[in-house]
Design a protein around this motif. Sequence first.
Motif, mmCIF file in Angstrom:
data_model
loop_
_atom_site.group_PDB
_atom_site.id
_atom_site.type_symbol
_atom_site.label_atom_id
_atom_site.label_comp_id
_atom_site.label_asym_id
_atom_site.label_seq_id
_atom_site.Cartn_x
_atom_site.Cartn_y
_atom_site.Cartn_z
ATOM 1 N N GLN A 23 0.826 -1.210 0.000
ATOM 2 C CA GLN A 23 0.000 0.000 0.000
ATOM 3 C C GLN A 23 0.861 1.261 0.000
ATOM 4 O O GLN A 23 0.526 2.249 -0.662
ATOM 5 C CB GLN A 23 -0.930 0.007 1.224
ATOM 6 C CG GLN A 23 -1.951 -1.129 1.254
ATOM 7 C CD GLN A 23 -2.855 -1.136 0.037
ATOM 8 O OE1 GLN A 23 -3.334 -0.101 -0.410
ATOM 9 N NE2 GLN A 23 -3.080 -2.320 -0.528
ATOM 10 N N VAL A 24 1.964 1.237 0.747
ATOM 11 C CA VAL A 24 2.868 2.405 0.801
ATOM 12 C C VAL A 24 3.527 2.627 -0.557
ATOM 13 O O VAL A 24 3.638 3.770 -1.031
ATOM 14 C CB VAL A 24 3.945 2.215 1.903
ATOM 15 C CG1 VAL A 24 5.027 3.287 1.788
ATOM 16 C CG2 VAL A 24 3.302 2.272 3.283
ATOM 17 N N LEU A 29 3.744 5.691 -5.641
ATOM 18 C CA LEU A 29 3.611 5.663 -7.098
ATOM 19 C C LEU A 29 2.491 6.597 -7.563
ATOM 20 O O LEU A 29 2.673 7.383 -8.515
ATOM 21 C CB LEU A 29 3.323 4.235 -7.568
ATOM 22 C CG LEU A 29 3.136 4.039 -9.081
ATOM 23 C CD1 LEU A 29 4.392 4.443 -9.833
ATOM 24 C CD2 LEU A 29 2.769 2.585 -9.387
ATOM 25 N N VAL A 30 1.346 6.554 -6.881
ATOM 26 C CA VAL A 30 0.214 7.395 -7.263
ATOM 27 C C VAL A 30 0.536 8.876 -6.998
ATOM 28 O O VAL A 30 0.141 9.746 -7.767
ATOM 29 C CB VAL A 30 -1.065 6.969 -6.508
ATOM 30 C CG1 VAL A 30 -2.207 7.926 -6.791
ATOM 31 C CG2 VAL A 30 -1.470 5.566 -6.928
ATOM 32 N N MET A 35 1.896 14.273 -9.225
ATOM 33 C CA MET A 35 2.818 15.378 -9.529
ATOM 34 C C MET A 35 3.067 15.476 -11.042
ATOM 35 O O MET A 35 3.160 16.576 -11.591
ATOM 36 C CB MET A 35 4.150 15.169 -8.799
ATOM 37 C CG MET A 35 4.040 15.048 -7.287
ATOM 38 S SD MET A 35 3.284 16.478 -6.491
ATOM 39 C CE MET A 35 4.517 17.730 -6.797
ATOM 40 N N LEU A 36 3.137 14.322 -11.702
ATOM 41 C CA LEU A 36 3.329 14.295 -13.159
ATOM 42 C C LEU A 36 2.149 14.941 -13.867
ATOM 43 O O LEU A 36 2.330 15.715 -14.825
ATOM 44 C CB LEU A 36 3.508 12.846 -13.626
ATOM 45 C CG LEU A 36 3.588 12.633 -15.149
ATOM 46 C CD1 LEU A 36 4.830 13.286 -15.724
ATOM 47 C CD2 LEU A 36 3.580 11.129 -15.474
ATOM 48 N N SER A 37 0.934 14.652 -13.423
ATOM 49 C CA SER A 37 -0.265 15.213 -14.062
ATOM 50 C C SER A 37 -0.270 16.742 -13.978
ATOM 51 O O SER A 37 -0.656 17.424 -14.929
ATOM 52 C CB SER A 37 -1.534 14.651 -13.411
ATOM 53 O OG SER A 37 -1.702 15.144 -12.094
ATOM 54 N N LEU A 38 0.199 17.275 -12.856
ATOM 55 C CA LEU A 38 0.245 18.732 -12.689
ATOM 56 C C LEU A 38 1.315 19.361 -13.581
ATOM 57 O O LEU A 38 1.126 20.439 -14.135
ATOM 58 C CB LEU A 38 0.506 19.086 -11.223
ATOM 59 C CG LEU A 38 -0.605 18.676 -10.251
ATOM 60 C CD1 LEU A 38 -0.152 18.836 -8.814
ATOM 61 C CD2 LEU A 38 -1.865 19.488 -10.492
ATOM 62 N N GLU A 39 2.445 18.664 -13.709
ATOM 63 C CA GLU A 39 3.514 19.141 -14.589
ATOM 64 C C GLU A 39 3.046 19.140 -16.045
ATOM 65 O O GLU A 39 3.299 20.089 -16.805
ATOM 66 C CB GLU A 39 4.744 18.250 -14.429
ATOM 67 C CG GLU A 39 6.014 18.790 -15.068
ATOM 68 C CD GLU A 39 6.552 20.017 -14.369
ATOM 69 O OE1 GLU A 39 7.075 20.910 -15.084
ATOM 70 O OE2 GLU A 39 6.454 20.117 -13.138
ATOM 71 N N LEU A 40 2.321 18.097 -16.440
ATOM 72 C CA LEU A 40 1.792 18.003 -17.801
ATOM 73 C C LEU A 40 0.736 19.086 -18.048
ATOM 74 O O LEU A 40 0.674 19.650 -19.145
ATOM 75 C CB LEU A 40 1.171 16.623 -18.039
ATOM 76 C CG LEU A 40 2.136 15.430 -18.077
ATOM 77 C CD1 LEU A 40 1.355 14.122 -18.169
ATOM 78 C CD2 LEU A 40 3.111 15.554 -19.234
ATOM 79 N N TYR A 219 -7.953 7.701 -6.474
ATOM 80 C CA TYR A 219 -7.239 6.528 -5.957
ATOM 81 C C TYR A 219 -6.599 6.836 -4.604
ATOM 82 O O TYR A 219 -6.653 6.015 -3.676
ATOM 83 C CB TYR A 219 -6.168 6.077 -6.953
ATOM 84 C CG TYR A 219 -5.535 4.754 -6.576
ATOM 85 C CD1 TYR A 219 -6.116 3.547 -6.969
ATOM 86 C CD2 TYR A 219 -4.369 4.710 -5.810
ATOM 87 C CE1 TYR A 219 -5.548 2.337 -6.620
ATOM 88 C CE2 TYR A 219 -3.799 3.492 -5.447
ATOM 89 C CZ TYR A 219 -4.387 2.316 -5.857
ATOM 90 O OH TYR A 219 -3.823 1.115 -5.497
ATOM 91 N N LEU A 220 -5.995 8.012 -4.484
ATOM 92 C CA LEU A 220 -5.386 8.423 -3.211
ATOM 93 C C LEU A 220 -6.422 8.453 -2.093
ATOM 94 O O LEU A 220 -6.164 7.984 -0.980
ATOM 95 C CB LEU A 220 -4.743 9.805 -3.353
ATOM 96 C CG LEU A 220 -3.327 9.881 -3.937
ATOM 97 C CD1 LEU A 220 -2.941 11.323 -4.199
ATOM 98 C CD2 LEU A 220 -2.318 9.234 -3.000
ATOM 99 N N THR A 221 -7.577 9.004 -2.403
ATOM 100 C CA THR A 221 -8.646 9.097 -1.399
ATOM 101 C C THR A 221 -9.071 7.716 -0.920
ATOM 102 O O THR A 221 -9.153 7.459 0.281
ATOM 103 C CB THR A 221 -9.859 9.838 -1.981
ATOM 104 O OG1 THR A 221 -9.457 11.171 -2.328
ATOM 105 C CG2 THR A 221 -10.993 9.924 -0.970
#
Length: 390
Positions: A23-24, A29-30, A35-40, A219-221
């Motif tokens: 889980q950790v 990974l998520v 962070m990748l989605s925000l950079e994109l 997914y994080l939630t």
Amino acid sequence: MKQSSIEESKPSPKISTSFIIIQVVALLLVTFIFMLSLELMASAFNLLGRNIIEEIIKATSNPFISLFIGLLSTAIVQSSSTTTSMIVAIVASGALTLESAVPMIMGANIGTTITSTIVSLGHIIDKKAFRKAFAVAILHDFFNILVTLILFPLEYYFGLLSSLSRVVTSQVFGIASGPSTLVKLTVKPLADIVTSLTNQNGLILLILSVFLLFFTIRYLTNLLKKLVIGESQKRMDKYVFGSPTGSLLWGAGLTAAIHSSSTTTSFIVQLVAADKLSIKKAFPFIMGANVGTTITALIASISKSEAALSIALAHVLFNVIGVFIFFPIPVIRQIPVYLARYLGSLTMKNRLVGLIYIILTFFLIPFILIYLSNDNSANSSQKPPIEKVK
């Protein structure tokens, strides 16, 4: 008898170490994909060109329109974390100024309350349960609406939140340089590769980034909800609400942990509906949840600019100031509770009141006000707050 009682009191099996490790790893990974989605997204707005940026600035230069855009977009996606993360990315790209983004953050705070309000509709068959559930759900609404009514004029005329957030940013921006460097060394190279794979198509990149953002937030939630609330859910009503201060801190901590005020406040709705918690005791927890939900935007701003960190801090300041207004004095704390109970009693008489309230507050009124504000701005030479605050 003694043996059976011992068997009944046996604790539930402990979670295995391997499960926790998996889980950790999934969590890390998520978070990386987040962070990748925000950079994109920031890259997408840069690639979309000057015309798109000018349209965004034009649409949000009117603070009233900016406020209702934040409200509507959050009501539609039912996640202030998603909306505020998008706002951070857009501010980082330079397509949105801090002053224009602050009202949008306020609107997002109001819009996120729709989830718990919709959850309360699940009790619509039982009049008494529905009255309690609906009242505590709209208590979240009233708190954010009242805080906005107080702070929006102060931001509009004096730039309160934008100025304060800039001051705080100037003091703490250096602290974020370590995590920022790490993110840039890991996330940015992959973002550049993805950008090149899309042939630097801004529209495709924007669609991809929004999809990844939605996926990671959801997914994080769900993941953190299992890890944090799972075992303690049955004991929450006993230990969390013992004192207003403790309830406030629990609300902030749990919401920060699972990245979703919608989840924690929806859980509170169920407790109140089941008559295990009073509306009065639930209110400090809800205020804490409002503060806790700001963690997502703060994480999103780590690898960005000072302006991005400023808007994330403006989100924090909005909710913290709201707590300082309503929490310390019990008489003032009762104002939103009284309003919520009153509207809750109206829903008991006619349950259509709840449905009408949701439609009016989160959709119809914002649409009408956006239209009117847009019409007025077209026929008025009034300066935007960017020119007022220097």
